[in-house]
Every structure is written in structure tokens, then in C-alpha cells.
Design a protein around this motif. Sequence first.
Motif, PDB file in Angstrom:
ATOM      1  N   ILE A 235      -0.131  -3.638  -9.700  1.00 22.01           N
ATOM      2  CA  ILE A 235       0.668  -4.495 -10.584  1.00 22.01           C
ATOM      3  C   ILE A 235       1.415  -5.557  -9.781  1.00 22.01           C
ATOM      4  CG2 ILE A 235       2.657  -4.537 -12.147  1.00 22.01           C
ATOM      5  CD1 ILE A 235       1.751  -1.716 -13.079  1.00 22.01           C
ATOM      6  N   ALA A 236       2.025  -5.137  -8.664  1.00 22.55           N
ATOM      7  CA  ALA A 236       2.778  -6.068  -7.822  1.00 22.55           C
ATOM      8  C   ALA A 236       1.848  -7.119  -7.222  1.00 22.55           C
ATOM      9  CB  ALA A 236       3.503  -5.309  -6.716  1.00 22.55           C
ATOM     10  N   ILE A 238      -1.091  -8.225  -8.435  1.00 21.02           N
ATOM     11  CA  ILE A 238      -1.649  -9.121  -9.452  1.00 21.02           C
ATOM     12  C   ILE A 238      -0.601 -10.082  -9.988  1.00 21.02           C
ATOM     13  CG2 ILE A 238      -2.670  -9.211 -11.761  1.00 21.02           C
ATOM     14  CD1 ILE A 238      -4.036  -6.527 -11.088  1.00 21.02           C
ATOM     15  N   TRP A 239       0.620  -9.578 -10.225  1.00 25.76           N
ATOM     16  CA  TRP A 239       1.669 -10.410 -10.828  1.00 25.76           C
ATOM     17  C   TRP A 239       2.712 -10.892  -9.814  1.00 25.76           C
ATOM     18  CZ3 TRP A 239      -0.222  -6.474 -14.182  1.00 25.76           C
ATOM     19  CH2 TRP A 239      -0.844  -6.958 -15.327  1.00 25.76           C
ATOM     20  N   ASN A 240       2.447 -10.721  -8.542  1.00 26.72           N
ATOM     21  CA  ASN A 240       3.328 -11.235  -7.484  1.00 26.72           C
ATOM     22  C   ASN A 240       4.752 -10.706  -7.627  1.00 26.72           C
ATOM     23  OD1 ASN A 240       3.877 -12.706  -5.159  1.00 26.72           O
ATOM     24  ND2 ASN A 240       4.503 -14.521  -6.314  1.00 26.72           N
ATOM     25  N   LEU A 241       4.877  -9.392  -7.721  1.00 28.33           N
ATOM     26  CA  LEU A 241       6.172  -8.732  -7.831  1.00 28.33           C
ATOM     27  C   LEU A 241       6.504  -8.005  -6.536  1.00 28.33           C
ATOM     28  CD1 LEU A 241       5.664  -7.154 -11.376  1.00 28.33           C
ATOM     29  CD2 LEU A 241       6.858  -9.287 -10.833  1.00 28.33           C
ATOM     30  N   THR A 246       8.571  -2.263  -7.794  1.00 31.64           N
ATOM     31  CA  THR A 246       7.598  -1.942  -8.846  1.00 31.64           C
ATOM     32  C   THR A 246       7.239  -0.466  -8.823  1.00 31.64           C
ATOM     33  OG1 THR A 246       6.661  -4.174  -8.643  1.00 31.64           O
ATOM     34  CG2 THR A 246       5.351  -2.541  -9.822  1.00 31.64           C
TER      35      THR A 246
END
Length: 267
Positions: A235-236, A238-241, A246
Motif C-alpha cells: 500500500i505504501a 503504490i500510494w507513496n505513503l 502504514t
Amino acid sequence: MDILYSDFFQRALAGGLLIGLTAPLIGIFLVLRRLSMIGDTLAHVTIAGVALGFLIEVYPIAIGLVFAVLASFGIEKLRKAYKTYAELSIAIIMSGGVALASILFTLGMGYNTDVTSYLFGSIYTLDQTDLVVVGAVALVVVIVVSLFVKEFFQLSFEEDAAAVNGLPTKLLNMLLTVMTALVVSTAIKIVGALLVSALLTIPVATSLLIARSFKSSIVLSVIISETAVVLGLMIAGIWNLAPGGTIVLLLISMLILTLVGKRGFST
């Protein structure tokens, strides 16, 4: 999605999986012994070691690891000195770690940005040396827990009874604390010093809600930890978090869902 196939992401995933395995293996005993805050304490001391490493230009995690192990000895000494107030040892060592870190920060203003990355984690910057260190620690932790799981179990529930039964409680206490120091010092680059205790405690807290035995709680806590690491990194990425944040938020979400689900079944 290309980030998932990059070299740095693969290294991050490997490091995360290793810490995701070792943290709950140690965390289960810390939670049962009501020493959940020891992770935060050793993390703050490790940051002081990392700061010194940058200052003297020596591999920061190695210096942080040494600081954490020394702090683990200090905790055990103070725990014996204040048997009735064992939590004082954690508070005293944490205070010393924060104080020393603040002084080292001011001595090395030029590397403060680098040290800050250890506060919040920088898993995407893991290199081959980091992976070797994390892998070595993971191997040691798995071997030690496998060899002494029954002894640690007895120690966690009733230390006095374990001593009466002839167990070397002093040695076992020291061994468990040193293992905690090793895990914490290698985990701070992955999730950060401010979040490292989450990997030690939240998977265990979740597993204890649904596990039917001690062995199943260990297995479940590792599964929960590894799931959060893999999903959190994806998730981090893919969405640059922030990866560490996360992962921890996923762990908290899993805990909340488990609490809600258990309440639903019980009503």
C-alpha cells in the motif's frame, strides 16, 4: 505497480518479513510479563547509539545495537534493585537514552536529517549490509526462542515459581532482554524508533483475543505481523505513503476488527 518489482522494494520486503517474524516471537513474552514499554525504552537508547555512529562515522545500526544491549543489562540490574517497582528500570533507562540522544543530536547538527529517518523508519533505504544484520538477528532469535520457549513461558507467568523449580531465572531474564534489544535495534530502520513497540505488542494483543493456546497465539501473532508488513509495504509503495506508519495503522485496524468481531460473536 513497477515499484513492487524494484530492487529496493524487494530488500525492504525481505527486511520487513524478517522483523515481522522476530518481533512477535519476542513480544509475546514481553506482553505476558507486562513489559510492553521496554521496546520504546530500548528504541530511544538505540537512537542515541545511531547518533553516535553518525558522529564517529561508524555503521550506525552496529553502534545502536551495542547501546541497546548495554541498556538491556542496565534494565535487568535496576529491575533487581527495585523488585517492587520494576517499571522504574524502564523509565530510568528511557530517560537516559533520550537525554543522551538529545546531546548527540546537538553535537552533530549536520547529520540530524539522517538520524531523523531512524525515528520514523526508512525501510526503502535498506542495503545489503542491513539485510545481513537483520537476518543474523532473526536467526539468533528463532534459535533461542525455539530452545527456551518452555522456560520463557514459565518465566512469563510466574517467575518465583520458575526459580523454585530450578530454572536459571537470572540468565533467562537477561537472555530475553538481550534478544529484545537485538530485535529493537535492527527494527528501527524498518518502522522507526517511535513505532517499533507496535510490532512487538499489537500482533500479540490481537492474537491473544482469539488464540486458544499459547502455541496458537505465537503462530497467530506472527501471521498477523507478516500480513501487516506485506500489505503495508504494498500500500505504501503504490500510494507513496510512509511504510512504517502504514504497517502500524494496519496492525491497529486488524486489532479493532478483531475486537469488533469478537464482541459480535459474544452478543
